[in-house]
Scaffold this motif. Structure first.
Motif, PDB file in Angstrom:
ATOM      1  N   HIS A 154      10.688 -12.110 -23.170  1.00 38.65           N
ATOM      2  CA  HIS A 154      10.914 -13.503 -23.549  1.00 38.65           C
ATOM      3  C   HIS A 154      12.257 -13.736 -24.240  1.00 38.65           C
ATOM      4  O   HIS A 154      12.897 -14.737 -24.015  1.00 38.65           O
ATOM      5  CB  HIS A 154       9.782 -13.994 -24.457  1.00 38.65           C
ATOM      6  N   ASN A 155      12.684 -12.834 -25.098  1.00 40.09           N
ATOM      7  CA  ASN A 155      13.908 -13.063 -25.866  1.00 40.09           C
ATOM      8  C   ASN A 155      14.737 -11.792 -25.944  1.00 40.09           C
ATOM      9  O   ASN A 155      14.747 -11.102 -26.974  1.00 40.09           O
ATOM     10  CB  ASN A 155      13.580 -13.561 -27.278  1.00 40.09           C
ATOM     11  N   PRO A 156      15.442 -11.432 -24.861  1.00 34.86           N
ATOM     12  CA  PRO A 156      16.272 -10.243 -24.909  1.00 34.86           C
ATOM     13  C   PRO A 156      17.365 -10.378 -25.958  1.00 34.86           C
ATOM     14  O   PRO A 156      17.821 -11.462 -26.274  1.00 34.86           O
ATOM     15  CB  PRO A 156      16.859 -10.180 -23.493  1.00 34.86           C
ATOM     16  N   ASP A 157      17.791  -9.245 -26.497  1.00 32.96           N
ATOM     17  CA  ASP A 157      18.825  -9.215 -27.532  1.00 32.96           C
ATOM     18  C   ASP A 157      20.139  -9.732 -26.949  1.00 32.96           C
ATOM     19  O   ASP A 157      20.614  -9.233 -25.929  1.00 32.96           O
ATOM     20  CB  ASP A 157      18.983  -7.779 -28.026  1.00 32.96           C
ATOM     21  N   ILE A 158      20.736 -10.719 -27.610  1.00 33.08           N
ATOM     22  CA  ILE A 158      21.986 -11.292 -27.095  1.00 33.08           C
ATOM     23  C   ILE A 158      23.208 -10.674 -27.744  1.00 33.08           C
ATOM     24  O   ILE A 158      24.335 -10.989 -27.380  1.00 33.08           O
ATOM     25  CB  ILE A 158      22.034 -12.819 -27.298  1.00 33.08           C
ATOM     26  N   ARG A 159      22.995  -9.793 -28.716  1.00 35.49           N
ATOM     27  CA  ARG A 159      24.131  -9.306 -29.491  1.00 35.49           C
ATOM     28  C   ARG A 159      25.098  -8.467 -28.655  1.00 35.49           C
ATOM     29  O   ARG A 159      26.256  -8.288 -29.027  1.00 35.49           O
ATOM     30  CB  ARG A 159      23.634  -8.509 -30.692  1.00 35.49           C
ATOM     31  N   ALA A 188      17.198 -20.273 -28.093  1.00 35.22           N
ATOM     32  CA  ALA A 188      18.308 -21.162 -28.461  1.00 35.22           C
ATOM     33  C   ALA A 188      18.800 -20.871 -29.869  1.00 35.22           C
ATOM     34  O   ALA A 188      20.009 -20.890 -30.135  1.00 35.22           O
ATOM     35  CB  ALA A 188      17.881 -22.618 -28.337  1.00 35.22           C
ATOM     36  N   ALA A 189      17.882 -20.616 -30.774  1.00 34.37           N
ATOM     37  CA  ALA A 189      18.280 -20.316 -32.156  1.00 34.37           C
ATOM     38  C   ALA A 189      19.235 -19.127 -32.194  1.00 34.37           C
ATOM     39  O   ALA A 189      20.298 -19.171 -32.823  1.00 34.37           O
ATOM     40  CB  ALA A 189      17.042 -20.043 -32.998  1.00 34.37           C
ATOM     41  N   HIS A 190      18.860 -18.046 -31.521  1.00 35.38           N
ATOM     42  CA  HIS A 190      19.702 -16.852 -31.501  1.00 35.38           C
ATOM     43  C   HIS A 190      21.027 -17.125 -30.781  1.00 35.38           C
ATOM     44  O   HIS A 190      22.102 -16.731 -31.266  1.00 35.38           O
ATOM     45  CB  HIS A 190      18.958 -15.709 -30.812  1.00 35.38           C
ATOM     46  N   LEU A 191      20.956 -17.789 -29.641  1.00 36.94           N
ATOM     47  CA  LEU A 191      22.173 -18.033 -28.853  1.00 36.94           C
ATOM     48  C   LEU A 191      23.134 -18.960 -29.572  1.00 36.94           C
ATOM     49  O   LEU A 191      24.338 -18.688 -29.650  1.00 36.94           O
ATOM     50  CB  LEU A 191      21.799 -18.620 -27.493  1.00 36.94           C
ATOM     51  N   PHE A 192      22.626 -20.080 -30.099  1.00 41.66           N
ATOM     52  CA  PHE A 192      23.511 -21.049 -30.752  1.00 41.66           C
ATOM     53  C   PHE A 192      24.198 -20.415 -31.962  1.00 41.66           C
ATOM     54  O   PHE A 192      25.387 -20.645 -32.205  1.00 41.66           O
ATOM     55  CB  PHE A 192      22.734 -22.284 -31.191  1.00 41.66           C
ATOM     56  N   ALA A 193      23.433 -19.634 -32.739  1.00 38.54           N
ATOM     57  CA  ALA A 193      24.031 -18.961 -33.895  1.00 38.54           C
ATOM     58  C   ALA A 193      25.076 -17.945 -33.432  1.00 38.54           C
ATOM     59  O   ALA A 193      26.147 -17.819 -34.033  1.00 38.54           O
ATOM     60  CB  ALA A 193      22.952 -18.287 -34.729  1.00 38.54           C
ATOM     61  N   HIS A 194      24.780 -17.230 -32.373  1.00 33.06           N
ATOM     62  CA  HIS A 194      25.709 -16.253 -31.804  1.00 33.06           C
ATOM     63  C   HIS A 194      27.003 -16.927 -31.357  1.00 33.06           C
ATOM     64  O   HIS A 194      28.086 -16.332 -31.436  1.00 33.06           O
ATOM     65  CB  HIS A 194      25.032 -15.562 -30.621  1.00 33.06           C
ATOM     66  N   ILE A 204      19.107 -13.719 -37.722  1.00 30.18           N
ATOM     67  CA  ILE A 204      20.417 -14.357 -37.568  1.00 30.18           C
ATOM     68  C   ILE A 204      21.315 -14.046 -38.754  1.00 30.18           C
ATOM     69  O   ILE A 204      22.491 -13.698 -38.591  1.00 30.18           O
ATOM     70  CB  ILE A 204      20.247 -15.881 -37.380  1.00 30.18           C
ATOM     71  N   ARG A 205      20.770 -14.144 -39.956  1.00 29.11           N
ATOM     72  CA  ARG A 205      21.572 -13.862 -41.147  1.00 29.11           C
ATOM     73  C   ARG A 205      22.018 -12.407 -41.190  1.00 29.11           C
ATOM     74  O   ARG A 205      23.109 -12.096 -41.691  1.00 29.11           O
ATOM     75  CB  ARG A 205      20.777 -14.211 -42.395  1.00 29.11           C
ATOM     76  N   SER A 206      21.184 -11.507 -40.658  1.00 28.81           N
ATOM     77  CA  SER A 206      21.528 -10.081 -40.691  1.00 28.81           C
ATOM     78  C   SER A 206      22.752  -9.759 -39.847  1.00 28.81           C
ATOM     79  O   SER A 206      23.391  -8.720 -40.047  1.00 28.81           O
ATOM     80  CB  SER A 206      20.337  -9.233 -40.216  1.00 28.81           C
TER      81      SER A 206
END
Length: 264
Positions: free
Chosen positions: A3-8, A34-40, A62-64
């Motif tokens: 569902h949410n692969p790591d985008i880093r 979206a939360a992870h992507l937009f922050a990225h 996200i903060r980490s």
């Protein structure tokens, strides 16, 4: 399902750098992606959902990695909760540049139109239509006090055609398309762009729940999609990120299919 692969591992291009973006339905599925992507991509994100524990975990993630994120409790069926969430964005950042209205509920029991109850209709209206109307107005009011902004609403491929298994859901999503287009025209002079997405089958927890209620539905969705599979949540979030960015500065009033060709 993944569902949410790591985008880093994907380089950021700073698509949303410097923007404050609010995301509803952010505790799972497309909203979490979206939360992870937009922050990225450089946004300061404020995440709203009922599942605060899940939201706090996303905020910590996200903060980490050096991003800026905050969580706010949000019940889309409660007008006061929606207004309080947008007020919290103003308290934190003093402005709002983008909003991704993504929260939704599906019918608890898929079924034909004649089996759809008044309770089904009322619940779909409250969360999948009225809540977005309330949120859009609150978001636009804050955007007008600064420099405009962009709003993206998550609709559904089911809004574009007959939806025999989810008639109440499809009807409210079609209504959402209408107010999305109306808002785009009404608020253009305020510098506010408004667009919608109509995802096809997407590998989210909501689909897992539908599969549990109607075994075989995920296979049917994949087989009926020209690309031969369901979307990953991030693939939907990528289009939302573009529409919220300055790259889409002349795009408003669009209802964009993100469905692997299923609606073609």
């Amino acid at each position: 399902m993944t569902h949410n692969p790591d985008i880093r591992s994907t380089p950021s291009i700073g698509l949303l750098r410097g923007k404050v973006v609010f995301i509803s339905g952010a505790s799972r599925g497309i909203g979490a992606a979206a939360a992870h992507l937009f922050a990225h991509e450089g946004a300061s994100v404020v995440l709203g959902a009922r599942g605060l524990d899940a939201l706090e975990q996303i905020v910590d993630d996200i903060r980490s990695t050096g991003g800026t994120a905050d969580a706010v409790a949000l019940d889309l069926a409660d007008d006061a909760s929606v207004h309080a969430a947008i007020d919290r964005v103003e308290e934190l950042h003093g402005r709002l540049d983008g909003a991704f209205n993504n929260g939704a509920v599906v019918q608890e029991v898929p079924g034909q139109l004649q089996d759809t109850t008044a309770t089904d209709i009322d619940r779909q209206f409250a969360v999948n239509f009225r809540a977005h109307w309330i949120a859009m107005n609150a978001e636009a009011a804050l955007m007008r006090r600064s420099r405009g902004g962009a709003i993206v609403n998550t609709s559904s491929i089911g809004s574009r055609r007959a939806n025999p298994d989810l008639p109440a859901y499809g009807a409210m999503k079609r209504a959402l398309n209408s107010i999305t287009e109306t808002a785009a025209v009404s608020w253009a002079r305020d510098g506010i762009r408004v667009n919608g997405l109509t995802p096809g089958g997407t590998a989210t927890e909501m689909i897992d729940e539908w599969e549990a209620a109607s075994p075989g539905v995920t296979r049917w969705i994949s087989d009926s999609t020209p690309l031969g599979r369901m979307a990953e949540p991030r693939e939907i979030a990528e289009v939302a990120a573009f529409l919220l960015s300055d790259r889409a500065s002349f795009v408003t009033g669009a209802i964009v299919p993100v469905d692997g060709g299923a609606g073609a």
